[in-house]
Design a protein around this motif. Sequence first.
Motif, PDB file in Angstrom:
ATOM      1  N   ALA A   1      11.770   9.141 -33.477  1.00 39.79           N
ATOM      2  CA  ALA A   1      10.749   8.448 -33.570  1.00 39.79           C
ATOM      3  C   ALA A   1       9.426   9.302 -34.308  1.00 39.79           C
ATOM      4  N   TYR A   2       8.417   8.804 -34.683  1.00 38.94           N
ATOM      5  CA  TYR A   2       7.515   9.427 -35.163  1.00 38.94           C
ATOM      6  C   TYR A   2       5.858   8.010 -35.371  1.00 38.94           C
ATOM      7  N   GLU A   3       4.787   8.745 -35.127  1.00 40.95           N
ATOM      8  CA  GLU A   3       3.819   8.008 -35.625  1.00 40.95           C
ATOM      9  C   GLU A   3       3.209   7.787 -36.644  1.00 40.95           C
ATOM     10  N   ASP A   4       2.528   7.070 -36.679  1.00 42.35           N
ATOM     11  CA  ASP A   4       1.778   6.418 -38.163  1.00 42.35           C
ATOM     12  C   ASP A   4       1.061   5.814 -38.203  1.00 42.35           C
ATOM     13  N   GLY A   5       0.087   6.622 -38.652  1.00 40.78           N
ATOM     14  CA  GLY A   5      -1.298   5.576 -37.666  1.00 40.78           C
ATOM     15  C   GLY A   5      -1.121   5.077 -36.340  1.00 40.78           C
ATOM     16  N   ASP A   6      -2.012   4.214 -36.103  1.00 40.13           N
ATOM     17  CA  ASP A   6      -1.639   3.197 -34.786  1.00 40.13           C
ATOM     18  C   ASP A   6      -0.090   2.824 -34.388  1.00 40.13           C
ATOM     19  N   ASP A   7       0.671   2.851 -35.854  1.00 32.48           N
ATOM     20  CA  ASP A   7       2.237   2.615 -35.713  1.00 32.48           C
ATOM     21  C   ASP A   7       2.821   3.957 -34.680  1.00 32.48           C
TER      22      ASP A   7
END
Length: 440
Positions: free
Chosen positions: A269-275
Amino acid sequence: MSEQSATTEQLFWLTGNFAPIYEEFTDTQLKVTGSIPPELNGRYFRNGSNPPSGETAHWFLGSGMIHGVELANGQANWYRNRYVQTPLLADDAADPMDSLDDRTRSLANTHIIGHAGKILALEEGHWPFELSPTLETVGPYNYDGKLKGGMTAHPKICPETGELLFFYYSMTPPYMTYYRASADGELIQSEEIEVKGSTMVHDFNVTRNHIIFMDLPLVWNFENFTGGLPIQWSDDYGARLGVMPRDGTNKDVVWYDIDPCYVYHPMNAYEDGDDIIIDVCRLAHSMKAGVADVPPVLHRWVIHQAQGTVSEQQLDDRSVDFPRVPDSRIGLPYRYGYTAQFGDGPTASSFVKYDMQTGGSTTHELKNGRAGGEPVFVPAAGAIAEDDGYLLTYVYDPADNLSELIIMEASNMEQEPVARIHLPTRVPAGFHGSWIADPD
Ligand SMILES: [Fe+2]
């Protein structure tokens, strides 16, 4: 289906290479085909269920046996397999399902990790068991008494902070507790998390800033329980993902409804901006006692925190599980994920490397009935590319009824392994493992 074949299918974990072995070996004269990369200095350990009586009511309920190989300077120093010596192992007649309140009565059969200089054998209902580097059991480990619950078998080591992030789910309230241990092995946070009931929560997700719990409808139900594992699919429970800051509390959790399903293992799992992007081996809701009768398939969830929604996309149609990414990419944007692929039934017949950037994949096929398991990635010395490294896993060969530790080049994994370390025994199909490198 005849009654005979139905019975055999239900008890697959007692047959073929799922069946336990009964001898603990120490072999310091291992034959090697190929050459072991000299930068691999450490130990590969893998855990699995190995009932000493030869019988158990469920694949998940045998006592933990660790299989380990030590590598140094291009040599294989030894293979050892050892039971984790828990009070439950010493008590032949015990039903593991009767041992939930005593945190030391672990099966210790699911995973093995290294953190803060300790080697810990894990199961999801009890305390970890500490082992020595040569697999002697030291004893139960509870962070100087601070760990009141147990530890999931799938804690995550943050590659940026070195923290160990984990949780414990319980069959009695509080059903979920979140824990955080510092890089030097001190338990620094314990938070009760409110969920609706007692479900099997096998794994979870972390990102750079968040925890994402999976609250899925595989519920514990002891009504009419006649043995095995008392879990069942619930049409009523619903399915949710809970996002919480890593140092947050229950009041910070934001829950998102998703389509009902079950996930034993996320890939990453990871963050992409707010997503928040979460890639998982997702099971449709057709399960009996936790064993899927339809195979897991790679899916992606995207949690759109700004919109309060989750989108879901199927990424492949092959049956894959036991996903791994490099330890250095856990919770971070990543390109490559490695899985075992299943043919007919629960035996892994190949490995798949997914390129999450291009959507492509590479396969390493095991031929002639050879069977593998979870591929563990180990980086090459001075690696720059994410896939510059090796995949380690045990492979069983039915032709001689023995297993090997194989070492594949991750950047070239369709090729033959660079090394095959021949073991003096078969290694039964098992669960999870780790490469625990020597300290620098
Ligand atoms: Fe697992």
